[in-house]
Design a protein around this motif. Structure first.
Motif, PDB file in Angstrom:
ATOM      1  N   PRO A  22       0.813  -1.220   0.000  1.00 25.93           N
ATOM      2  CA  PRO A  22       0.000   0.000   0.000  1.00 25.93           C
ATOM      3  C   PRO A  22       0.848   1.273   0.000  1.00 25.93           C
ATOM      4  N   GLY A  23       1.926   1.267   0.774  1.00 22.49           N
ATOM      5  CA  GLY A  23       2.789   2.436   0.830  1.00 22.49           C
ATOM      6  C   GLY A  23       3.429   2.731  -0.513  1.00 22.49           C
ATOM      7  N   MET A  24       3.819   1.688  -1.223  1.00 20.19           N
ATOM      8  CA  MET A  24       4.432   1.894  -2.530  1.00 20.19           C
ATOM      9  C   MET A  24       3.411   2.408  -3.542  1.00 20.19           C
ATOM     10  N   LEU A  25       2.177   1.946  -3.467  1.00 21.98           N
ATOM     11  CA  LEU A  25       1.145   2.485  -4.361  1.00 21.98           C
ATOM     12  C   LEU A  25       0.970   3.980  -4.128  1.00 21.98           C
ATOM     13  N   ARG A  26       1.051   4.394  -2.890  1.00 22.89           N
ATOM     14  CA  ARG A  26       0.926   5.828  -2.591  1.00 22.89           C
ATOM     15  C   ARG A  26       2.107   6.604  -3.180  1.00 22.89           C
ATOM     16  N   GLN A  27       3.308   6.024  -3.118  1.00 25.42           N
ATOM     17  CA  GLN A  27       4.470   6.691  -3.711  1.00 25.42           C
ATOM     18  C   GLN A  27       4.344   6.780  -5.231  1.00 25.42           C
ATOM     19  N   VAL A  28       3.802   5.754  -5.834  1.00 25.88           N
ATOM     20  CA  VAL A  28       3.595   5.752  -7.285  1.00 25.88           C
ATOM     21  C   VAL A  28       2.610   6.854  -7.671  1.00 25.88           C
ATOM     22  N   ALA A  29       1.546   6.994  -6.907  1.00 19.95           N
ATOM     23  CA  ALA A  29       0.586   8.068  -7.175  1.00 19.95           C
ATOM     24  C   ALA A  29       1.255   9.427  -7.035  1.00 19.95           C
ATOM     25  N   ASP A  30       2.073   9.587  -5.997  1.00 20.11           N
ATOM     26  CA  ASP A  30       2.779  10.849  -5.785  1.00 20.11           C
ATOM     27  C   ASP A  30       3.761  11.143  -6.925  1.00 20.11           C
ATOM     28  N   ALA A  31       4.266  10.090  -7.557  1.00 19.31           N
ATOM     29  CA  ALA A  31       5.207  10.266  -8.667  1.00 19.31           C
ATOM     30  C   ALA A  31       4.519  10.726  -9.943  1.00 19.31           C
ATOM     31  N   GLY A  32       3.189  10.689  -9.972  1.00 19.91           N
ATOM     32  CA  GLY A  32       2.462  11.232 -11.116  1.00 19.91           C
ATOM     33  C   GLY A  32       1.807  10.217 -12.032  1.00 19.91           C
ATOM     34  N   TYR A  33       1.773   8.967 -11.634  1.00 21.10           N
ATOM     35  CA  TYR A  33       1.155   7.946 -12.485  1.00 21.10           C
ATOM     36  C   TYR A  33      -0.362   7.941 -12.327  1.00 21.10           C
ATOM     37  N   SER A  34      -1.029   7.706 -13.429  1.00 13.88           N
ATOM     38  CA  SER A  34      -2.489   7.594 -13.425  1.00 13.88           C
ATOM     39  C   SER A  34      -2.951   6.178 -13.138  1.00 13.88           C
ATOM     40  N   ALA A  35      -2.073   5.205 -13.394  1.00 15.89           N
ATOM     41  CA  ALA A  35      -2.497   3.809 -13.309  1.00 15.89           C
ATOM     42  C   ALA A  35      -1.309   2.910 -13.004  1.00 15.89           C
TER      43      ALA A  35
END
Length: 252
Positions: A22-35
């Protein structure tokens, strides 16, 4: 262009998701990915990860599902893909005993087409994701072309990993155009090829990304997916730089 089309294959972050998915998904979202495109769920269920995606405002564009899973538990896989809210799934490779001869590639294409028919009946789209071994030639014909020609074009699409295409010595732009209309998702695995292969952030390696984005859009590609197998820097750093570069190319 306002549509969302920037994704990352989570195999890139496999070590990190093993520690804190879950934490990594949040970092991915913060990095600007839509999906994101999944490659397994670790110790979590599809429903648990879907909840995190909803919380951070991302979607699942699809998932990689191994050939053996397609063969042995396709009904359960389809249910998981629906739980994620995704439309696409891709077979990431072929078992070694299914890729030695032209007939192996032909039979694999026929089998994948049958899996694709079952997926299509449930509103999903199956694709095949290449590496470089599919560019072995049999009487002058690439294994990947034998496989794709053996399958119904409506039931099996192609997820071209353009880094591996280029690594195999094939023009990735021409290859993407050749499969126009059959490439709903593509992988940008940018890399340094020599003297030893390693992966780099998108836009920093051998791939002509601007031309590939244009060709993908012309070919009907819905998702441009970043993937790194063997990065020479921390994967999340590479993921961020890849997103920044692609956003600069108008991919969001």
């Amino acid at each position: 262009m306002n549509r969302k089309e920037l994704a990352i294959q989570l195999y890139t972050l496999r070590n990190e998701t093993a520690q804190d998915f879950p934490g990594m998904l949040r970092q991915v979202a913060d990095a600007g990915y839509s999906a994101v495109e999944f490659a397994g769920f670790g110790s979590h269920s599809a429903a648990e990860l879907r909840k995190v995606l909803d919380e951070v405002g991302m979607v699942a564009c699809g998932a990689h599902i191994g050939f053996n899973q397609l063969e042995s538990r396709l009904d359960a896989v389809i249910e998981e893909i629906h739980t994620l809210g995704a439309h696409n799934l891709a077979c990431p490779s072929l078992p070694q005993d299914r890729r030695k001869t032209a007939d192996d590639f032909r039979k694999s294409g026929e089998e994948l087409s049958r899996f694709g028919e079952r997926c299509k009946a449930d509103g999903l789209q199956l694709s095949y994701h290449n590496h470089d071994f599919e560019f072995a030639q049999f009487d002058g014909k690439y294994g990947i072309d034998i496989l794709m020609e053996a399958a119904d074009p409506d039931l099996l699409k192609l997820q071209p990993d353009l880094g591996w295409v280029a690594y195999a010595g094939v023009d990735p732009v021409a290859f993407l155009r050749r499969y126009s209309g059959r490439v709903p998702t593509v992988h940008f695995k940018d890399m340094i090829k020599e003297p030893t292969r390693y992966d780099v952030p998108t836009g920093e390696g051998i791939l002509p990304i601007p031309q590939l984005v244009a060709a993908g859009r012309e070919a009907g590609t819905e998702w441009f997916i970043v993937e790194l197998d063997k990065p020479n820097e921390p994967p999340i750093v590479c993921a961020r730089r890849s997103a920044q570069y692609l956003q600069g190319q108008g991919v969001h």
